[in-house]
Scaffold this active site. Structure first.
Site, short mmCIF file in Angstrom:
data_model
loop_
_atom_site.label_atom_id
_atom_site.label_comp_id
_atom_site.label_asym_id
_atom_site.label_seq_id
_atom_site.Cartn_x
_atom_site.Cartn_y
_atom_site.Cartn_z
N MET A 40 0.85 -1.20 0.00
CA MET A 40 0.00 0.00 0.00
C MET A 40 0.89 1.25 0.00
O MET A 40 1.20 1.80 1.06
CB MET A 40 -0.93 -0.03 1.21
CG MET A 40 -1.81 -1.27 1.27
SD MET A 40 -2.99 -1.27 2.65
CE MET A 40 -1.88 -1.41 4.03
N ASP A 41 1.25 1.68 -1.18
CA ASP A 41 2.20 2.79 -1.33
C ASP A 41 1.50 4.05 -1.85
O ASP A 41 0.71 3.97 -2.80
CB ASP A 41 3.31 2.38 -2.31
CG ASP A 41 4.43 3.40 -2.38
OD1 ASP A 41 4.56 4.19 -1.44
OD2 ASP A 41 5.15 3.40 -3.39
N GLY A 42 1.77 5.18 -1.22
CA GLY A 42 1.28 6.45 -1.77
C GLY A 42 0.36 7.25 -0.87
O GLY A 42 -0.16 8.29 -1.29
N THR A 307 1.15 -0.17 -5.63
CA THR A 307 0.62 1.06 -6.23
C THR A 307 1.73 2.10 -6.43
O THR A 307 2.90 1.85 -6.09
CB THR A 307 -0.47 1.65 -5.32
OG1 THR A 307 0.03 1.75 -3.98
CG2 THR A 307 -1.70 0.76 -5.32
N SER A 308 1.37 3.24 -7.03
CA SER A 308 2.27 4.37 -7.27
C SER A 308 3.24 4.12 -8.41
O SER A 308 4.19 4.89 -8.59
CB SER A 308 3.05 4.76 -6.00
OG SER A 308 2.16 5.04 -4.94
#
Length: 362
Positions: A40-42, A307-308
């Site tokens: 879970m990036d960003g 993500t990202s």
């Protein structure tokens, strides 16, 4: 006016759910991944772009997680793993770490509510990682959630907190070595053969009995009765033997000596043979390490989504993802939606035959 707006919103929500189920029924014609893992990036970038506090970005990330979990379980994905907090994240500013810990504790407690997604879908929750690094309130909340959901079996949610793959692998190797060391100690410990206890030093008590050296017990200075008596220490048996020598009939003593001599000779041979046999030292095998991994409670992921637009694994599930495709949408985590998930599953289905073939070759 307000009531009509609420009614319209509910109708649109119901329509959306119906269309989503129709789409999932079509996607389900192909193979469905059993396990999807998310990095879970960003969250911070999401907040920065909108001039919001960092905490608001993390809260938006939590809402995105709830939506993604719902989509996954409706689609038929049984295992979902999320990288919530790395050990390296402890290096961030103390106030941000504390904010994350407070948010984590709050959301764990929300998961246990009756109306939560956990109870709706029968989800069992695991917290994966070095939980000793968490502060006490968060650790207690995590343990409570795991205990409360232990009987759920329809789906599984694995939340990686205070986790890195390096820490997981080191932990697994240490546990494997400890296990083998205990096996070696057991092999070198108490062994009984023909009434004799091996692997015990002279004068050491086993089950309350003082064991003597076999050779001394079978020495010609002891008669047959004393040689076979292991209920007393050697010194006491010697004294008893001296007293008995003045009273025991010589004929009976000679017979007993012959019997004892034959038995003791056999025991000495057994000891000598056992000393010649090489001790088989247990080796640490791949299966030993794997069963002690934190992630041993779930199969390896079928899809990894970060993500990202980043393609780094950031020390996440390095052991488990050797044959796992990585999908990296440009969307930040709070922006991740249904279509990103569907696209990842369609790519998985397209490459499924090739991936299964590679796994069987390993």
């Amino acid at each position: 006016m307000e009531k009509s707006a609420i009614g319209a919103s509910q109708r649109l929500g119901g329509l959306g759910t119906f269309l989503r189920k129709c789409m999932f029924s079509v996607v389900s014609v192909g193979p469905i991944p059993e396990h999807i893992a998310f990095i879970m990036d960003g969250n911070r970038r999401y907040a920065k772009r909108r001039n919001l506090p960092v905490a608001e970005g993390h809260k938006a990330g939590y809402l995105a997680l709830m939506s993604i979990l719902r989509y996954c379980y409706e689609l038929g994905v049984k295992y979902v793993t999320v990288y919530a907090f790395s050990i390296d994240n402890f290096k961030r500013r103390p106030e941000e770490v504390q904010t994350l810990m407070d948010l984590l504790q709050e959301k764990i407690e929300v998961l246990l509510e009756k109306e939560s997604i956990v109870n709706q879908y029968g989800i069992r929750v695991y917290f994966i990682g070095n939980l000793k690094l968490l502060n006490e309130p968060v650790r207690v909340a995590a343990e409570k959630a795991m205990k409360a959901t232990a009987n759920n079996s329809k789906a599984v949610l694995l939340i990686c907190v205070a986790y890195t793959s390096c820490d997981e692998i080191v932990h697994a190797v240490q546990e494997s070595c400890n296990e083998k060391r205990n096996e070696i100690q057991a092999l070198n410990g108490t062994k009984v053969s023909n009434g004799v206890t091996y692997g015990v030093q002279k004068g050491e008590k086993i089950n309350g009995v003082m064991e003597c050296d076999v050779h001394k017990s079978c020495n010609g200075s002891l008669d047959g009765k004393a040689a076979l008596d292991t209920s007393k220490p050697c010194s006491e048996r010697d004294e008893a033997d001296e007293k008995e020598n003045t009273t025991v009939n010589h004929v009976e003593k000679d017979k007993g000596g012959e019997v004892a001599s034959r038995i003791c000779n056999g025991l000495i041979e057994d000891v000598q043979e056992s000393e010649k046999l090489p001790h088989k030292i247990p080796n640490v095998k791949l299966v030993d390490v794997e069963k002690h991994l934190y992630m041993a409670v779930a199969p390896d992921p079928d899809i990894m989504i970060r993500t990202s637009g980043e393609t780094r694994l950031s020390n996440f599930l390095l052991w488990q993802t050797s044959n796992c495709p990585l999908y990296s949408p440009a969307a930040l985590w709070p922006e991740l939606g249904l279509w990103h998930l569907v696209w990842a599953v369609l790519n998985f289905q397209r490459n499924h035959y090739y991936l299964e073939k590679k796994r069987k070759q390993m």
